[in-house]
Design a protein around this motif. Structure first.
Motif, mmCIF file in Angstrom:
data_model
loop_
_atom_site.group_PDB
_atom_site.id
_atom_site.type_symbol
_atom_site.label_atom_id
_atom_site.label_comp_id
_atom_site.label_asym_id
_atom_site.label_seq_id
_atom_site.Cartn_x
_atom_site.Cartn_y
_atom_site.Cartn_z
ATOM 1 N N VAL A 248 71.885 -86.811 37.526
ATOM 2 C CA VAL A 248 71.527 -86.134 38.775
ATOM 3 C C VAL A 248 70.357 -85.182 38.559
ATOM 4 O O VAL A 248 69.406 -85.147 39.345
ATOM 5 N N SER A 249 70.409 -84.394 37.494
ATOM 6 C CA SER A 249 69.348 -83.416 37.219
ATOM 7 C C SER A 249 68.003 -84.089 37.024
ATOM 8 O O SER A 249 66.981 -83.639 37.562
ATOM 9 N N ILE A 250 67.984 -85.180 36.269
ATOM 10 C CA ILE A 250 66.725 -85.887 35.997
ATOM 11 C C ILE A 250 66.174 -86.518 37.269
ATOM 12 O O ILE A 250 64.997 -86.343 37.615
ATOM 13 N N PHE A 251 67.010 -87.221 37.995
ATOM 14 C CA PHE A 251 66.555 -87.996 39.158
ATOM 15 C C PHE A 251 66.146 -87.098 40.312
ATOM 16 O O PHE A 251 65.084 -87.265 40.908
ATOM 17 N N TYR A 252 66.978 -86.116 40.620
ATOM 18 C CA TYR A 252 66.695 -85.241 41.765
ATOM 19 C C TYR A 252 65.530 -84.302 41.486
ATOM 20 O O TYR A 252 64.793 -83.923 42.400
ATOM 21 N N GLY A 253 65.357 -83.914 40.220
ATOM 22 C CA GLY A 253 64.235 -83.050 39.876
ATOM 23 C C GLY A 253 62.906 -83.722 40.157
ATOM 24 O O GLY A 253 62.002 -83.129 40.777
ATOM 25 N N ALA A 254 62.774 -84.983 39.741
ATOM 26 C CA ALA A 254 61.535 -85.727 39.983
ATOM 27 C C ALA A 254 61.336 -86.000 41.473
ATOM 28 O O ALA A 254 60.215 -85.891 41.989
ATOM 29 N N ALA A 255 62.411 -86.345 42.161
ATOM 30 C CA ALA A 255 62.310 -86.630 43.599
ATOM 31 C C ALA A 255 61.942 -85.378 44.388
ATOM 32 O O ALA A 255 61.176 -85.444 45.353
ATOM 33 N N PHE A 256 62.480 -84.226 43.971
ATOM 34 C CA PHE A 256 62.172 -82.975 44.662
ATOM 35 C C PHE A 256 60.678 -82.664 44.558
ATOM 36 O O PHE A 256 60.048 -82.261 45.541
ATOM 37 N N TYR A 257 60.118 -82.859 43.369
ATOM 38 C CA TYR A 257 58.684 -82.601 43.193
ATOM 39 C C TYR A 257 57.855 -83.506 44.094
ATOM 40 O O TYR A 257 56.908 -83.064 44.757
ATOM 41 N N THR A 258 58.198 -84.787 44.149
ATOM 42 C CA THR A 258 57.376 -85.763 44.861
ATOM 43 C C THR A 258 57.461 -85.616 46.368
ATOM 44 O O THR A 258 56.440 -85.666 47.065
ATOM 45 N N TYR A 259 58.659 -85.401 46.903
ATOM 46 C CA TYR A 259 58.839 -85.503 48.354
ATOM 47 C C TYR A 259 59.122 -84.189 49.069
ATOM 48 O O TYR A 259 59.069 -84.144 50.294
#
Length: 317
Positions: free
Chosen positions: A246-257
Motif C-alpha cells: 500500500v505504501s509503495i503503490f499509493y505513494g507513487a499514485a499520490f505524486y502523479t495524480y
C-alpha cells in the motif's frame, strides 16, 4: 480538427534522454518485466492448485496478481519495442486503448488494496465470524466491485481525454500515453477537465485510503488489547506485507495524480511512472511470497513434486 487528430499518430519520446545507456536500461527493464510476469503467474498458479491457499486473503491476492500482470503488459512491451526501434509512434486509437487499460488497472488496484485491508480487519478483529463475513460469494462481489470501479475510471476519463483537440506537436514526452503528458499537447483550455480528473483521482484514492485507515486503526486497537505475544506477532505478520505494498503503490499514485502540476517536471514524472508501472508489479508478488510461509510452502511442495516426477521419468527411461 477531429479528422486530423484521428488520422495522426503520436510519437513517444521515451524514458531516456541519453541514448548511450539504452542497452543497459533495456536489459534491466526486460529482466524486471520477465521477473514480474513470472512471479505473478506463479502466484496465481500456486493459489489455484494448493487447497491450503483457497482462502479469501489469497483469492484477493490472486486478483492483485492478475491486475499486476495486465498492468505491466500495458506499458512495458511497447517501451521495450520503442527502445530498439527507430519508429516510436503509437496510433491515436492505440494511445486511447493504453490510457483505458492503465486507468482501469490502477483504479482496480486502488479499490482492491482497500478491500484487502478490510479482509485483514475481519481476520484479526472478528476471527470467529470470518468464514461468514468473508464467504465465497462476498469475495466474488468484492473482487467484481474492484474491477468495476477501476473500469469505471477508464470509461469516464478516456473518452474525454481522446476528444480534446490535439493540434500542436505530436511528441509525447513520456514512454507511454499517460494523461498528464498527453494533455500537454492540447491546443484548447483543459483546465476544467484537469480539475475534473483531479477530483476523480482524489475520490479514487480517498475511498480506499479511508477503508485502509479505519481497518488498520481497529486492527491496532485489537492487537494492543492482545495478551499473547504470539497473537500479536501473527497479526503484524499478516498485515505488514499489505501495508508495504500500500505504501509503495499509493505513494507513487499520490505524486502523479494528486500533487499539483507546479510540483511536476517531465523527468520526475517519468521516473515515478516507471516505478509504479514497472517496478511495483514485480515487488508485489515478491513481498507477499518471500514473507509468507504458506506461499513458500506451496511453492516448495510443487517444486518437490516436479523433481520427483522428473526422477521417475528419468529412471523409467
Amino acid at each position: 480538427m477531429k479528422n486530423i487528430t484521428l488520422s495522426s499518430d503520436f510519437i513517444l519520446l521515451g524514458l531516456l534522454v541519453n541514448n548511450k545507456t539504452t542497452g543497459i536500461v533495456f536489459a534491466v527493464i526486460f529482466a524486471i518485466f520477465v521477473v514480474a510476469v513470472t512471479a505473478n503467474l506463479v502466484m496465481i498458479f500456486l493459489i489455484q492448485v494448493d487447497s491450503r491457499l483457497h482462502t479469501p486473503m489469497y483469492f484477493l491476492l490472486s486478483q492483485l496478481s492478475i491486475m499486476d500482470t495486465l498492468f505491466i503488459c500495458t506499458t512495458v512491451p511497447k517501451l521495450l519495442v520503442d527502445m530498439v526501434s527507430k519508429e516510436k509512434t503509437i496510433s491515436f486509437v492505440g494511445c486511447g486503448i493504453q490510457i483505458f487499460l492503465y486507468l482501469s488497472m490502477i483504479g482496480s488496484e486502488f479499490f482492491l488494496l482497500g478491500l484487502m485491508a478490510y479482509d485483514r480487519y475481519v481476520a484479526v478483529c472478528n476471527p470467529l465470524r470470518y468464514p461468514v463475513l468473508m464467504n465465497r460469494r462476498v469475495c466474488l462481489l468484492l473482487a467484481a466491485g474492484a474491477w468495476f470501479g477501476g473500469s469505471l475510471d477508464g470509461f469516464l476519463l478516456t473518452p474525454i481525454t481522446m476528444n480534446v483537440p490535439y493540434c500542436h506537436s505530436r511528441n509525447i514526452n513520456h514512454f507511454f500515453c499517460e494523461i498528464p503528458a498527453v494533455l500537454r499537447l492540447a491546443c484548447a483550455d483543459t483546465s476544467l477537465y484537469e480539475t475534473l480528473m483531479y477530483i476523480c483521482c482524489v475520490l479514487m484514492l480517498l475511498i480506499p485510503i479511508s477503508i485502509i485507515s479505519i481497518s488498520y486503526s481497529l486492527i491496532l486497537l485489537t492487537v494492543h488489547r492482545m495478551h499473547s505475544a504470539e497473537g500479536r506477532k501473527k497479526a503484524f505478520t499478516t498485515c505488514s506485507s499489505h501495508l508495504t505494498v500500500v505504501s509503495i503503490f499509493y505513494g507513487a499514485a499520490f505524486y502523479t495524480y494528486v500533487l499539483p502540476q507546479s510540483f511536476h517536471t517531465p523527468e520526475q514524472d517519468k521516473v515515478v511512472s516507471a516505478f509504479y508501472t514497472i517496478v511495483t508489479p514485480m515487488l508485489n508478488p515478491l513481498i507477499y511470497s518471500l514473507r509468507n510461509k504458506d506461499v513458500m510452502g506451496a511453492f516448495q511442495k510443487i517444486l518437490s513434486r516436479c523433481l520427483s516426477a522428473q526422477k521417475v521419468s528419468t529412471s523409467d527411461a
